[in-house]
Design an enzyme around this catalytic site. Structure first.
Site, PDB file in Angstrom:
ATOM      1  N   HIS A 187      77.197  54.869  64.296  1.00 33.48           N
ATOM      2  CA  HIS A 187      76.400  54.218  65.344  1.00 33.48           C
ATOM      3  C   HIS A 187      76.103  52.767  64.977  1.00 33.48           C
ATOM      4  O   HIS A 187      76.271  51.858  65.781  1.00 33.48           O
ATOM      5  CB  HIS A 187      75.076  54.963  65.568  1.00 33.48           C
ATOM      6  CG  HIS A 187      75.236  56.334  66.121  1.00 33.48           C
ATOM      7  ND1 HIS A 187      75.709  56.587  67.390  1.00 33.48           N
ATOM      8  CD2 HIS A 187      74.967  57.545  65.584  1.00 33.48           C
ATOM      9  CE1 HIS A 187      75.735  57.881  67.610  1.00 33.48           C
ATOM     10  NE2 HIS A 187      75.300  58.497  66.522  1.00 33.48           N
ATOM     11  N   ASP A 217      68.935  47.538  56.323  1.00 28.90           N
ATOM     12  CA  ASP A 217      68.013  48.657  56.371  1.00 28.90           C
ATOM     13  C   ASP A 217      67.063  48.366  57.515  1.00 28.90           C
ATOM     14  O   ASP A 217      66.699  47.211  57.765  1.00 28.90           O
ATOM     15  CB  ASP A 217      67.251  48.855  55.058  1.00 28.90           C
ATOM     16  CG  ASP A 217      66.661  50.262  54.958  1.00 28.90           C
ATOM     17  OD1 ASP A 217      67.182  51.191  55.604  1.00 28.90           O
ATOM     18  OD2 ASP A 217      65.662  50.438  54.237  1.00 28.90           O
ATOM     19  N   THR A 218      66.705  49.414  58.222  1.00 29.59           N
ATOM     20  CA  THR A 218      65.867  49.290  59.403  1.00 29.59           C
ATOM     21  C   THR A 218      64.710  50.260  59.297  1.00 29.59           C
ATOM     22  O   THR A 218      64.882  51.386  58.820  1.00 29.59           O
ATOM     23  CB  THR A 218      66.684  49.591  60.677  1.00 29.59           C
ATOM     24  OG1 THR A 218      67.697  48.585  60.806  1.00 29.59           O
ATOM     25  CG2 THR A 218      65.813  49.591  61.920  1.00 29.59           C
ATOM     26  N   HIS A 233      66.363  44.568  67.310  1.00 34.06           N
ATOM     27  CA  HIS A 233      66.046  44.095  65.965  1.00 34.06           C
ATOM     28  C   HIS A 233      67.319  43.859  65.164  1.00 34.06           C
ATOM     29  O   HIS A 233      67.459  42.854  64.469  1.00 34.06           O
ATOM     30  CB  HIS A 233      65.153  45.126  65.261  1.00 34.06           C
ATOM     31  CG  HIS A 233      65.662  46.536  65.451  1.00 34.06           C
ATOM     32  ND1 HIS A 233      65.643  47.173  66.676  1.00 34.06           N
ATOM     33  CD2 HIS A 233      66.235  47.409  64.603  1.00 34.06           C
ATOM     34  CE1 HIS A 233      66.177  48.368  66.562  1.00 34.06           C
ATOM     35  NE2 HIS A 233      66.544  48.543  65.309  1.00 34.06           N
TER      36      HIS A 233
END
Length: 189
Positions: free
Chosen positions: A11, A68-69, A174
């Site tokens: 994804h 990284d989220t 974001h």
């Protein structure tokens, strides 16, 4: 320009490829022969992004970028944050969303933000790029697109969850904001 993206998340890979467009050829870890589960043990998004990028550089000798989220919910003191992917256990998106909705049931403040940090290792340099989008957590899932917390996150001013959006998500998310900063930097070289 060819770039290695330190992920095996299909994804994320698709999303980043769409954001960067044809100017950049984005190669996944699998396409480099890496199928390892890269550690993410830092206390911050910045730390995890750097840890993943350095791991690929150390094990494969490749310059790369990693991200990284985290979903940071005001009423939960910034949780799940760096633990977003494993909030309810082991990378189970449905369970993560269920846990989040349970924890917010009696909370009136549903404000939140998604924050992405991209770490780039290139030619001996280490750079960080950040993107955020503010919004709120919905009381129930809406939409069928996207992944992770997308069905319950509604960015400010949109009236739609990320899951209800089509390609427009990639212009305001974001991740898009962080990746666009990465692209601007790379185009300036």
């Amino acid at each position: 320009m060819k770039l290695v993206f330190a992920t095996n998340n299909a994804h994320k890979l698709d999303e980043v490829r769409q954001i960067l467009g044809p100017t950049f050829e984005v190669i996944s870890l699998a396409e480099t022969g890496c199928h390892d589960d890269i550690p993410e043990t830092a206390d911050t998004l910045e730390g995890n992004a750097l840890q993943k990028a350095h791991w690929v550089k150390e094990h494969y000798g490749l310059d790369c970028f990693a991200d990284d989220t985290g979903l940071e919910v005001t009423a939960l003191g910034g949780a799940p944050g760096v633990h977003s992917a494993r909030y309810a256990g082991n990378h189970d998106s449905e369970a993560n969303v269920d846990k989040l909705l349970r924890e917010l049931e009696k909370k009136s403040d549903r404000s939140a933000q998604f924050r992405t940090v991209v770490a780039l290792l290139l030619d001996g340099k280490e750079l960080l790029f950040e993107g955020t989008v503010k919004g709120e957590i919905l009381k129930e899932r809406r939409g069928t697109g996207g992944f992770g917390y997308d069905p319950v996150f509604m960015p400010e001013g949109t009236g739609l969850s990320f899951s209800e959006m089509g390609p427009e998500k990639n212009s305001i998310s974001h991740r898009a904001r962080a990746v666009n900063k990465l692209a601007e930097y790379l185009k300036s070289l």
